[in-house]
Design an enzyme around this catalytic site. Structure first.
Site, short mmCIF file in Angstrom:
data_model
loop_
_atom_site.label_atom_id
_atom_site.label_comp_id
_atom_site.label_asym_id
_atom_site.label_seq_id
_atom_site.Cartn_x
_atom_site.Cartn_y
_atom_site.Cartn_z
N GLU A 215 0.95 -1.22 0.21
CA GLU A 215 0.25 0.49 -0.36
C GLU A 215 0.93 1.30 -0.17
O GLU A 215 0.12 2.12 -0.69
CB GLU A 215 -1.05 -0.08 1.37
N PHE B 58 -10.70 -6.41 14.20
CA PHE B 58 -9.98 -7.50 13.24
C PHE B 58 -9.63 -6.55 12.43
O PHE B 58 -10.54 -5.42 11.74
CB PHE B 58 -10.17 -8.93 12.96
N GLN B 59 -8.39 -6.43 12.46
CA GLN B 59 -7.91 -5.41 11.12
C GLN B 59 -8.45 -3.75 11.25
O GLN B 59 -8.77 -3.40 10.64
CB GLN B 59 -7.64 -5.68 9.92
N LYS C 257 -17.09 -0.31 6.82
CA LYS C 257 -17.42 -1.72 5.86
C LYS C 257 -19.95 -1.58 5.57
O LYS C 257 -19.95 -1.63 4.69
CB LYS C 257 -17.22 -2.66 6.36
N MET D 245 24.94 8.65 1.37
CA MET D 245 24.49 10.41 2.07
C MET D 245 25.02 10.37 3.77
O MET D 245 25.79 11.24 4.29
CB MET D 245 22.92 11.05 1.65
#
Lengths: 567, 165
Positions: A52, A114-115, A164, A481
């Site tokens: 993502e 959940f999640q 949802k 760097m």
């Protein structure tokens, strides 16, 4: 009466109304309803990424290169948190993206379901605004507001968290044509009195400098910048975000200023008496030690965000406005009452002579070495071969600074680079967005061997989409760097900057079905670049460069910009 | 630059998260909040927030600009800068009121026109309203009696209308 439809359908309808053709995302349980609608909507092309973070950066790269709003979609919980770095990157550079995340059903919110993660809480300080949608009735207006907020004023990322059950709920789709938010009214038009004051300062100036920042690019003011610079005979320097806002190959360009800016740009700013800063926010990488920044200058500062003005440096003429409109008004004033072109030519003659002395004294340069490929040489050659016509994405670190120094960006939206946040792993997924938004254009990602490994999984995404991106890895086997800082300021104690394992990038390319090549000698650079630029395929070119090459000039952090290490 | 105290009157959209956004802005940017008072306004879609902060002029300018930058913030007024304003705070003070000092506490309440809003055999709860100085003075006088608990509301403020329009 609007049509009755589900929340998920509303999302897709809103995307269509906003003219969104491409979205970047990754499905999951809490966003599956939106994906079900995307399945039925072939006019919106969904790019399935591999992580993502890649979706957020790709949406960002799409937005930077096209000027349109980029869209990323992710599921709840880890899907949402994976977008966080991408959102913060866009926020720091004022890039308009809309991120849509799934959320657990409203009745489970706060339940450690959940999640579940409080993504609006997490992203509050890194979004321009965000929304948790709790009622289907609010959804059309929120979708409209999200795009409006992202793209107007000082642009930025907006997140919509969509539970949802709201995706599944049915409601009336009344999509507003226009939206007015009483608490959000960006100032576009400048105060004309301030414009006149700015003009009078310029007229009396003896040693002016024109400082161009990223706001010039987001407001589409490059042609006004050029007209003003040419008319008034002003030396122009750019921030990293401003590169391309004025042609880098123009006689009046001094290139980039700041920590890795050119000697002559930093000297000009340090000695100027009037600094006209447009769409720049005086970041610490630009100013160095603030007290020693442009110490003799009266500063005119044009910015659409009032909070950018007087934040880091004291400003004499603040102008809150859209850069393009402010410069247009300034040009109008000049045309009406301003001095003729000849005046400015004469007036700044001595100043230009001084600048030319600085230019000749310390031009941007590096030492050639027959045994090693110098990274600066690679970028120079790339500039020559592409004639400055490519879209160049960079990762972060030495690769980014060499690119900023040696590729003379001629047009806005051709450098795609994480300036504010400095996100390693940004360049490659951003190049996917840039190539999707600019099919047929040459898109190149300049990477380091460190950065490219941070989102290398997106090779699969680029192959899925058949994108002929050219990835050029400036491979020095170091986190260059950091190594450079350790060399200069930490007694050469090279802590954790050398990877014991560096993968074979040629084989990685081949494993994904792309073309991989490696070069190690200076004489291979030009022919190989020529070759890959003519290929209509994704190519990884692994360029083994001089391992200890540094980026110079360099202003040590916290020092005055005149205290440059030149080497 | 000299630090000053600054009382801000802020109107924000009455939406979930608006207060968190403001609190987060202060913590994220390292600004101070001395007190914060929030309630609905006549218009139920807006909340009013009185916020007391401090800093030098540049910091205060940044605080105000950063607040205005929030999408949910409708209006920010620096009440202290506008000059003439009224400030009030309320405190509830639970003080030990034993036989030997019940009378004296009662007298202090008379003098300051305080209200005793709860009486138990051994304590009073006293309500005090006024500016910060009055609250501090009352607290100092009551302290020797034995203060068991104090709850303060934080300041609210309002600009005065011009006397001669």
């Amino acid at each position: 009466m609007g049509e009755i439809m589900t929340g998920a359908r509303m999302v897709v309808e809103a995307l269509k109304r906003e003219g969104v053709e491409i979205v970047f995302g990754y499905p999951g349980g809490a966003i599956i309803d939106v994906y079900d609608e995307l399945y039925k909507t072939p006019e919106i092309h969904h790019v399935l990424v591999r992580h993502e973070q890649g979706a957020a950066h790709a949406a960002d790269g799409y937005a930077r290169s096209t000027g349109k709003v980029g869209v990323a979609i992710a599921t709840s919980g880890p899907g949402a948190t994976n977008t966080v770095t991408g959102i913060a990157t866009a926020y720091m550079d004022s890039i308009p993206i809309v991120v849509i995340t799934g959320q657990v059903p409203t009745k489970l919110i706060g339940n450690d379901a959940f999640q579940e993660v409080d993504i609006t809480g997490i992203t509050r300080p890194i979004t321009k605004h965000n929304f948790l949608v709790k009622r289907i009735e609010d959804l059309p207006r929120i979708l409209k507001a999200a795009f409006y907020i992202a793209r107007t004023g000082r642009p930025g990322p907006v997140l919509i968290d969509l539970p949802k059950d709201v995706q599944q709920a049915k409601g009336e789709f009344n999509y507003p044509e226009e939206i007015h938010l009483r608490s959000y009214n960006p100032t576009y038009e400048p105060h004309i009195k301030q414009i006149e004051k700015a003009y009078l300062l310029l007229e009396k100036a003896e040693r002016p400098v024109f400082l161009v920042g990223g706001g010039v690019i987001s407001s589409g003011a490059a042609s006004e910048v050029r007209e003003l610079a040419e008319r008034l005979n002003l030396p122009v320097t750019m921030t990293l975000m401003g590169l391309g806002g004025f042609p880098g190959d123009h006689d009046q360009s001094l290139g980039m200023l700041g920590m890795h800016g050119t000697y002559y740009a930093n000297m000009a700013v340090a000695n100027c008496d009037v600094l006209l800063a447009v769409g720049a926010r005086f970041d610490d990488r630009v100013t160095g030690k603030v007290d020693a920044f442009a110490p003799h200058a009266k500063i005119i500062h044009i910015d659409i965000d009032p909070s950018s003005i007087q934040k880091n440096v004291k400003v004499d003429v603040p102008i809150v406005a859209d850069c393009k409109r402010a410069l247009t008004r300034l040009l109008e004033v000049i045309k009406e009452v301003g001095k003729p072109k000849k005046y400015w030519k004469e007036r700044f003659k001595d100043w230009w002579e001084q600048i030319e002395i600085w230019r000749r004294r310390y031009p941007l340069t590096y030492k050639e070495d027959p045994n090693y490929i110098k990274p600066q040489f690679v970028i120079e050659k790339l500039y020559e071969l592409t004639k400055g016509e490519a879209i160049i994405c960079t990762e972060v670190g030495q690769n980014q600074m060499w690119t900023a120094q040696y590729y003379k960006f001629k047009y806005p939206r051709t450098l795609i680079s994480s300036g504010g946040l400095g996100t390693m792993g940004f360049g490659f997924p951003a190049s996917i967005g840039a190539q999707m938004g600019n099919p047929g254009k040459l898109v190149i990602d300049i990477a380091g061997d460190g950065s490219i490994q941070m989102n290398i999984q997106e090779l699969a995404t680029a192959m899925d989409q058949k994108l002929p991106i050219k990835i050029i890895i400036l491979n020095n086997g170091y986190l260059g760097m950091v190594r450079q800082w350790q060399e200069l300021f930490y007694g050469k104690r090279y802590s954790a900057v050398k990877f014991a394992t560096i993968p074979d990038f040629v084989k990685i390319a081949e494993a994904y079905g792309a073309v991989g090549m490696r070069i190690t000698k200076p004489q291979e650079v030009e022919p190989t670049l020529k070759k890959i630029l003519s290929m209509d395929k994704l190519v990884i070119l692994d360029v083994i460069i001089a391992p200890e090459e540094g980026v110079f000039p360099m202003v040590p952090a916290g020092k005055a910009t005149t205290e440059m290490i030149l080497v | 630059m000299a630090e000053r105290k600054c009382t801000l009157s802020v109107l924000v959209e009455n939406t979930p998260g608006a207060l968190a956004r403001i609190a987060g802005l202060f913590s994220g940017r390292g600004f101070n909040i001395d007190s914060l008072c929030v309630a609905e306004t006549l218009d139920p879609t807006l909340s009013h927030l009185t916020l007391v902060t401090r800093g030098d002029e540049q910091i205060i300018e940044q605080i105000i600009k950063q607040l205005r930058r929030l999408i949910d913030v409708y209006k920010v007024v620096d009440v202290t800068e506008e000059g003439d304003f009224v400030e009030r705070e309320m405190a509830l003070i639970k003080v030990r009121a034993e036989k030997e000092n019940r009378e004296e506490i009662y007298r202090i309440c008379e003098i300051f026109r305080l209200k005793i809003v709860d009486v138990s055999p051994r304590t009073y709860i006293i309500e005090v309203t006024g500016d910060k100085d009055k609250l501090d003075a009352v607290i100092e006088l009551l302290r020797p009696m034995g203060i068991k608990e104090i709850v303060r509301t934080g300041l609210i403020a309002m600009k005065r209308e011009k006397k001669n329009p």
